[in-house]
Every structure is written in structure tokens, then in C-alpha cells.
Design an enzyme around this catalytic site. Structure first.
Site, short mmCIF file in Angstrom:
data_model
loop_
_atom_site.label_atom_id
_atom_site.label_comp_id
_atom_site.label_asym_id
_atom_site.label_seq_id
_atom_site.Cartn_x
_atom_site.Cartn_y
_atom_site.Cartn_z
N TYR A 149 0.84 -1.20 0.00
CA TYR A 149 0.00 0.00 0.00
C TYR A 149 0.87 1.25 0.00
O TYR A 149 1.90 1.33 0.67
CB TYR A 149 -0.94 0.02 1.20
CG TYR A 149 -2.06 -1.00 1.15
CD1 TYR A 149 -2.29 -1.77 0.01
CD2 TYR A 149 -2.89 -1.20 2.24
CE1 TYR A 149 -3.31 -2.70 -0.03
CE2 TYR A 149 -3.92 -2.13 2.21
CZ TYR A 149 -4.12 -2.88 1.08
OH TYR A 149 -5.14 -3.80 1.04
N SER B 97 -13.82 -4.48 -0.12
CA SER B 97 -14.72 -3.79 -1.06
C SER B 97 -16.19 -4.04 -0.73
O SER B 97 -16.96 -4.47 -1.57
CB SER B 97 -14.43 -4.21 -2.50
OG SER B 97 -15.03 -3.32 -3.42
N LEU C 218 -20.28 1.30 -5.76
CA LEU C 218 -21.53 0.99 -6.45
C LEU C 218 -22.71 0.92 -5.48
O LEU C 218 -23.84 1.30 -5.83
CB LEU C 218 -21.39 -0.33 -7.21
CG LEU C 218 -22.51 -0.70 -8.18
CD1 LEU C 218 -22.53 0.24 -9.37
CD2 LEU C 218 -22.33 -2.14 -8.65
N GLY D 196 -22.96 2.49 -2.60
CA GLY D 196 -22.94 3.63 -1.69
C GLY D 196 -23.87 4.77 -2.08
O GLY D 196 -23.66 5.91 -1.66
N GLY D 197 -24.91 4.48 -2.88
CA GLY D 197 -25.83 5.53 -3.32
C GLY D 197 -25.32 6.29 -4.52
O GLY D 197 -25.53 7.50 -4.66
#
Length: 331
Positions: free
Chosen positions: A53, A217, A223, A225-226
Site C-alpha cells: 500500500y 470492497s 456501487l 454507496g448511493g
């Protein structure tokens, strides 16, 4: 905050896992420290990261940000169940790995854990995870390397990520035959309302062998999440995986039905998606990767959210799972 045991272990962890992948690439160090402080203040004690990361030329940067946060004191390290991962090439982006500088050889496991400990500024890692399957290294070698690290006090538990069900079984059967090692105690897998294939083999294997399931995820790249509501109300267009999915009219209609259902119940889509995962058998807690403190607040509300049987049935109607294993694919 609510807590549970990590799989079959005695380790108690929060029902949400703080994902740190955005620390560095999306969120600067100061704001990352603010988010970690807020998470700890809220009782969230399970932090997840990985040696790669930071990405690109900054691989390792995220672990360093966490390590700098630990040095601020206040029992930060003692209060955190720290999980990190290894597998990938830590060398320059786009260049092949130098021999034995990636994958799960005993040599690379030893090298990777020492490098992570240095960046994290700690002398032990609570849950050390294999980021992917290494088809070339036998588990006998992997467990031998892990046994040494456990005896040295550098790691306490071992988990997997992105393992198929048969590899979870293979890893733990070999660990049991060798004796003296607890084997895998957790599996990080892609799992959410829109992506339920893990229910076919991975989650049944994890339950059979006593692994805690840690979904990554949980909002399927935003997708869940509103995303359509945000387009209409805020003019924020979807990107990445979410945009690709919404380009399909059938998929867009499915997401619209999902948002409409939650609108009728007065629940925010992202919070509902996290709360749904917390109802699933075998799930320890989903990984949330907030870029801001506000996003963390939203995730925390999901822990207290109760979904009615009617709403759960409606979600299953919109996003039907594969069904029980093996019946779903056998007859």
C-alpha cells in the site's frame, strides 16, 4: 462498538475493520492520523494494511504512516489489533521482481515481515496475511517459515486473502498434519451484496475450518454507496468499477431498485450494505477504507443499524445469492 472473536481464536476484534489503503495515495499523513484517532476513540480496534500500500514508487508508505502514528504514544499500538499482508513485488513499478523478492518463499516471508516491522515501528504483527495464493511454494515450507516467526515473537496469527476454498482447506490440513501451528485464522475476500460468489466455496470453507471472514470492497467500489443518488443530487459521476457497471442498463436498473428500496426504509445505501454484511454467517467484519473522517462516521453508524426481515428479503430479491453449497452448482 460491537466486538467478536476472530474465527476460532481468542482474539477479540471490532465488527468493522479499518482499511488503510487510501492512507498516502488519497489521504495525507496528518488526515490519516486523524482518522485513526477517531476510529480508536470509537472503539474500532482492528486495523488492516499491506506492505504494497502506497503503490507505485511509494510502496510501503501506508505502513510508514501507521508506524508514525504508533510513535505518538497513548497506548496506540497496544490498543490496535494490527494486520498486514505480503506477497507482491516491492520493487520499482513495472519492473519484474528480483528473484525471491515476491511470493511466499520462506526467504521472502522472512524478508517481508522484517521490512514491515521496521516501517510499522513495532516489534510484532498480530495477524500476518498472505495477500494471494502462491501456486509454486508448498505449504510445508510456508508453515515452517511461519513457525519460526511465531517462536521469534514477530507474528501471532496468520490469515489469507483472495484464497479459494480448496486452498484454505489445503493450508489448514497441512498445518494440522505438521502440528504445532494453528494454521489460517482469517480470510479476506471480495464479498458484498453485488458480489456473492464467495458464498459458493470460500465462506463455507472458512466456516468449516474456523476462519473469520473479512470482506473487502463491501461497497463494490462505491456501487452500493448511493452512486445514482449522488449523480442526481450532487452531480458526482461514478468512476472506476462503479461507472463500468452502471454503463450496463440492466445493472443500472438493479442499482436503482436497490437505492429505491432503501429510500423507502429511510436508510443510507452505504450503511445498509455494511449492515447486511454484518448479518452474514461467518463474517467477522467488513473492511472500510475511509478517505475522510466523515466517511468513517457513516461506516460506524452501520454497526448499530438493524435491518428488518422485510428489508433483508427485499435485498435478496434484488441481489440473489448463488444459494447453498454444493446444491447451487451440483443439482
Amino acid at each position: 462498538m460491537k466486538y467478536t472473536q476472530l474465527g476460532r481464536t481468542g482474539l477479540k476484534v471490532s465488527r468493522l475493520v479499518l482499511g488503510t489503503m487510501n492512507f498516502g495515495p488519497q489521504t495525507d499523513e496528518a488526515d490519516s492520523h486523524v482518522i485513526m484517532d477517531a476510529a480508536l476513540d470509537a472503539g474500532l480496534n482492528f486495523f488492516d494494511t499491506a506492505n504494497v500500500y502506497g503503490w507505485g514508487e511509494n510502496k510501503g508508505r501506508t505502513e510508514s504512516i501507521i508506524g508514525n502514528w504508533f510513535t505518538k504514544g497513548g497506548d496506540r499500538r497496544d490498543k490496535v489489533v494490527l494486520a498486514t499482508k505480503m506477497y507482491g513485488n516491492m520493487g520499482p513499478e513495472g519492473e519484474p521482481a528480483w528473484p525471491n523478492h515476491d511470493l511466499l518463499s520462506a526467504l521472502n516471508i522472512r524478508r517481508a515481515v522484517d521490512a514491515s516491522l521496521k516501517r510499522l515501528q513495532t516489534d510484532y504483527i498480530d495477524v500476518y496475511q498472505f495477500h494471494h495464493v502462491d501456486r509454486r511454494t508448498p505449504f510445508e515450507e510456508i508453515w515452517q517459515a511461519i513457525d519460526v516467526l511465531v517462536r521469534q515473537g514477530k507474528i501471532l496469527y496468520v490469515g489469507s486473502s483472495n484464497f479459494p476454498g480448496y486452498k484454505i482447506a489445503q493450508a489448514n490440513e497441512i498445518a494440522a498434519r505438521r502440528g504445532g501451528t494453528i494454521g489460517l485464522v482469517s480470510e479476506q475476500c471480495l464479498y458484498n451484496l453485488a458480489e456473492r460468489r464467495a458464498e459458493m466455496e470460500v465462506i463455507p470453507a472458512a466456516q468449516e475450518y474456523g476462519l473469520g471472514v473479512i470482506p473487502w470492497s463491501p461497497l463494490q467500489g462505491g456501487l452500493l454507496g448511493g452512486v445514482i443518488k449522488k449523480e442526481v443530487v450532487g452531480g458526482r459521476r461514478a468512476s472506476g468499477r462503479a461507472a463500468d457497471t452502471l454503463a450496463d442498463p440492466t445493472a443500472r436498473a438493479q442499482i436503482q431498485a436497490y437505492e429505491d428500496l432503501l429510500g423507502k426504509h429511510g436508510i443510507e445505501p452505504g450503511e445498509a450494505a455494511l449492515a447486511w454484511l454484518l448479518t452474514r454467517p461467518g463474517v467477522t467484519g467488513p473492511i472500510v477504507g475511509p478517505r475522510t473522517a466523515e466517511q468513517l462516521d457513516s461506516a460506524l453508524r452501520a454497526v448499530e443499524l438493524e435491518l428488518s426481515d422485510e428489508l433483508l428479503a427485499g435485498l435478496d430479491e434484488i441481489f440473489p445469492g448463488p444459494g447453498p453449497s454444493p446444491e447451487a452448482f451440483a443439482w
